[in-house]
Design a protein around this motif. Structure first.
Motif: not given
Length: 248
Positions: A60-74
């Motif tokens: 399966r494929f997961l597209d995860i977005q992580v909210r960091l101080p430098t912005g959203n990272k994928q």
């Protein structure tokens, strides 16, 4: 070259991935999976809180977005759900096509997140059936297989995250989360300190093997975490770490 999410059988990795998609999130959001659809697709039993065992390899494929101080990272994740037999040599020989496809994905990955079960050497909460888990020695011996796997089949890996799951069974979640949780406004611990804290308390039996992995793969970082579906902060922590170092 993203992250591969794997684990042994009966470690709770499927349930962890499902809960990661829960819309009640803090810093980590799965943007390509619907929580309720995932529940039904994984045959989740609301009454028992269990998920049907995996019978075949499912990628399966997961597209995860992580909210960091430098912005959203994928973070792009291959979630490879496997039957427990996949790690046996006999299964690999009888299912060479599936095994080679699995290895191809692994060999191109920069990050690996591995889920481990608890063992009987931990201080379990009252009421936990400890007989369902391996002894500490069995658990440590079994990890030798992962050492060989990382050294032989993961040439491009740069970050290995090892999670001891079901932490609600062997520690005070609220207490540990208050020490380890991510805080973008100035956490009490950095990533190295979190790793050492978890290593010394929960991963000591395999510390020699972890050092062996670090020495054998140039430029590699191994980090240890504890996780549970019952604490969002601990659940998200390894993904925030990966987002901090491997995200686009």
């Amino acid at each position: 070259m993203g992250v591969v999410y794997i684990g042994d059988r009966s470690t709770g990795k499927t349930h962890l991935a499902m809960e990661l998609a829960n819309p009640k999130n803090e810093y980590v959001n799965v943007i390509n999976q619907d929580y309720d659809f995932l529940k039904s697709n994984l045959r989740f039993d609301e009454i028992s809180g269990t998920i049907a065992q995996t019978e075949v390899i499912l990628d399966r494929f997961l597209d995860i977005q992580v909210r960091l101080p430098t912005g959203n990272k994928q973070v792009l994740v291959d979630w490879i759900d496997t039957p427990g037999e996949v790690w046996r040599k006999s299964w690999q020989q009888d299912n060479q096509t599936e095994w080679n496809t699995f290895l191809q994905t692994i060999r191109e990955s920069e990050g690996i997140l591995l889920i481990l079960p608890p063992h009987r050497g931990l201080n379990f909460q009252s009421g936990v059936d400890v007989d369902q888990f391996m002894s500490q020695q069995q658990w440590s011996n079994r990890f030798d297989r992962w050492v060989d796997f990382f050294r032989q089949d993961c040439p491009k890996v740069r970050h290995i995250v090892i999670c001891l799951n079901k932490a609600d069974m062997f520690c005070n979640l609220v207490e540990e989360a208050s020490k380890l949780a991510y805080n973008p406004n100035g956490a009490s611990m950095n990533w190295q300190q979190r790793h050492l804290y978890s290593l010394q308390r929960y991963f000591r039996p395999i510390q020699p093997q972890l050092e062996q992995i670090n020495k054998s793969i140039s430029g590699l970082s191994v980090r240890c975490f504890i996780t549970s579906i019952h604490n969002r902060s601990l659940l998200e922590l390894p993904w925030i770490y990966l987002g901090s170092f491997l995200a686009k």
